[in-house]
Design an enzyme around this catalytic site. Structure first.
Site, PDB file in Angstrom:
ATOM      1  CG  ASP A 199      12.575 -16.233   9.021  1.00  0.00           C
ATOM      2  OD1 ASP A 199      11.483 -16.836   9.764  1.00  0.00           O
ATOM      3  OD2 ASP A 199      12.734 -16.628   8.105  1.00  0.00           O
ATOM      4  NE  ARG A 249       0.989 -34.924  26.555  1.00  0.00           N
ATOM      5  CZ  ARG A 249       1.200 -35.921  27.335  1.00  0.00           C
ATOM      6  NH1 ARG A 249       2.418 -36.180  27.595  1.00  0.00           N
ATOM      7  NH2 ARG A 249       0.327 -36.458  27.951  1.00  0.00           N
ATOM      8  CB  ALA A 278      11.000 -20.468  28.047  1.00  0.00           C
ATOM      9  NE  ARG A 318      -3.304   2.156   3.300  1.00  0.00           N
ATOM     10  CZ  ARG A 318      -2.597   2.935   4.149  1.00  0.00           C
ATOM     11  NH1 ARG A 318      -1.738   2.815   4.738  1.00  0.00           N
ATOM     12  NH2 ARG A 318      -3.490   4.176   4.501  1.00  0.00           N
TER      13      ARG A 318
HETATM   14  O1  F6P Z   1      11.199 -17.333   6.040  1.00  0.00           O
HETATM   15  C1  F6P Z   1       9.855 -17.504   6.730  1.00  0.00           C
HETATM   16  C2  F6P Z   1       9.484 -18.742   7.198  1.00  0.00           C
HETATM   17  O2  F6P Z   1       8.214 -19.096   7.804  1.00  0.00           O
HETATM   18  C3  F6P Z   1      10.587 -19.728   8.316  1.00  0.00           C
HETATM   19  O3  F6P Z   1      10.452 -19.114   9.629  1.00  0.00           O
HETATM   20  C4  F6P Z   1      10.403 -21.070   7.807  1.00  0.00           C
HETATM   21  O4  F6P Z   1      11.523 -21.849   8.123  1.00  0.00           O
HETATM   22  C5  F6P Z   1       9.905 -21.022   6.446  1.00  0.00           C
HETATM   23  O5  F6P Z   1       9.410 -19.625   6.029  1.00  0.00           O
HETATM   24  C6  F6P Z   1       8.712 -22.167   6.069  1.00  0.00           C
HETATM   25  O6  F6P Z   1       8.819 -22.078   4.966  1.00  0.00           O
HETATM   26  P1  F6P Z   1       7.220 -22.686   3.954  1.00  0.00           P
HETATM   27  O7  F6P Z   1       6.114 -21.698   4.242  1.00  0.00           O
HETATM   28  O8  F6P Z   1       7.705 -23.053   2.586  1.00  0.00           O
HETATM   29  O9  F6P Z   1       7.088 -24.176   4.688  1.00  0.00           O
END
Ligand code: F6P
Length: 323
Positions: A128, A247, A187, A21
């Site tokens: 990421d 788990r 955590a 946008r």
């Molecule tokens: O780069 C973004 C991301 O979500 C990463 O965190 C992950 O490793 C990857 O893409 C997963 O990719 P896909 O959606 O192709 O499974």
């Protein structure tokens, strides 16, 4: 430059629409014509171009996903594919590109510019946060908040049943999502690719916590963790500490969707405008980013090859806070 194209590529990220946008509106504001290129490089090769104006991006700033769709194109990695993309762009009269994506996207853009001379300015769109040249990427803040919401819920049930949960979060080869999730989600341990924490060290920490009468535990495991995937880690811990009721939860692609947070909308808007203005000022092969609150343009070469460093004090914080 009179006509530009904008596309989203690689994994989608919340805030990509806000960035598209901003690109479209900045282009209109500056008197440029703008085309949306559908499905990243795949659509570029096929000539899937859509003329956009201010109204095309109305009511999109809050929407997750990407209205331009996204893809990872194998064909663009070949010279033949890039030649086809160039032919399509030339035919449409598109002279410059704004690429919203991550390292794979910028690698492609950089090679494309060297071969065919089409300038690209990038905006960092990935959950990421692993791109050198910006403190935060578009989508990261939303993804962390989404993961944290899931972890809070896991904590409730972990506490009710006195269990130890191993929670995998995304991040590809980096622990940027995992670390704030560990700190904000309370955590006991965080395992990230950037530090070599062994499963033995995890076992020791959990053993110590157990001896101090803690009854529930959360271990955050980044998906790219070197000691193996979350199931392996959980299996090895269970073998060493059979008294723990373990788990595994994988937060997964939930982290990629949803309405972007205020921070992501702001960042996306700022960098979308900066990308268009960069192109207009003759820039190419650079990514717009925010470093120490200042707008910066970093060469693709650096965003691709330099590694953003994890702040080690965050790892220490997890240790201190889980005492
Ligand atoms: O780069 C973004 C991301 O979500 C990463 O965190 C992950 O490793 C990857 O893409 C997963 O990719 P896909 O959606 O192709 O499974």
């Amino acid at each position: 430059m009179k006509r530009i194209g904008v596309f989203t590529s690689g994994g989608d990220a919340p805030g990509m629409n806000a960035c598209v946008r901003a690109v479209v509106r900045a282009a209109v504001y500056h008197g440029l014509e703008v085309y949306g290129i559908m499905r990243g490089y795949s659509g570029m090769i096929k000539g899937e171009f859509v003329r956009m104006d201010s109204a095309s991006v109305a009511n999109t700033v809050q929407r997750g996903g990407t209205i331009l769709k996204s893809a990872r194109s194998q064909k663009f990695m070949t010279k033949e594919g890039r030649q086809q993309a160039f032919d399509q762009l030339s035919h449409a009269g598109i002279e410059g590109l704004v690429a919203i994506g991550g390292n794979g996207t910028f690698t492609g853009a950089s090679i494309f510019e060297q071969e065919f001379g089409i300038p690209t300015v990038g905006a960092p769109g990935t959950i990421d946060n692993d791109l050198y040249g910006t403190d935060y990427t578009i989508g990261y803040d939303t993804a962390v908040n989404t993961a944290l919401e899931a972890i809070d819920k896991i904590r409730d049930t972990a506490d009710s049943h006195d269990r130890c949960f191993f929670v995998e979060v995304m991040g590809r080869d980096s622990g940027y999502i995992a670390i704030p999730c560990a700190i904000g989600g309370g955590a006991e341990i965080v395992m990230v690719p950037e530090t070599a924490m062994s499963v033995e060290a995890v076992i020791e920490t959990l053993q110590n916590s157990y001896s101090r009468h803690k009854t529930s535990f959360i271990v955050i495991v980044a998906e790219g963790e070197e000691e193996g995937n979350v199931h392996n880690v959980a299996r090895r811990v269970k073998a060493a500490l059979p008294q723990l009721d373990t788990r595994v939860t994988i937060v997964g692609h939930i982290q990629r969707g949803g309405s972007p947070t205020a921070s992501d909308r702001l960042l996306a808007s700022q960098l979308g405008i900066a990308a268009v203005e960069g192109l207009m000022n003759g820039m190419k092969n650079v990514m717009a980013g925010i470093v120490d609150r200042k707008l910066m343009y970093t060469p693709f070469d650096d965003t691709i090859h330099k590694r953003k460093v994890i702040n080690q004090s965050f790892m220490r914080m997890v240790e201190i806070l889980s005492v």
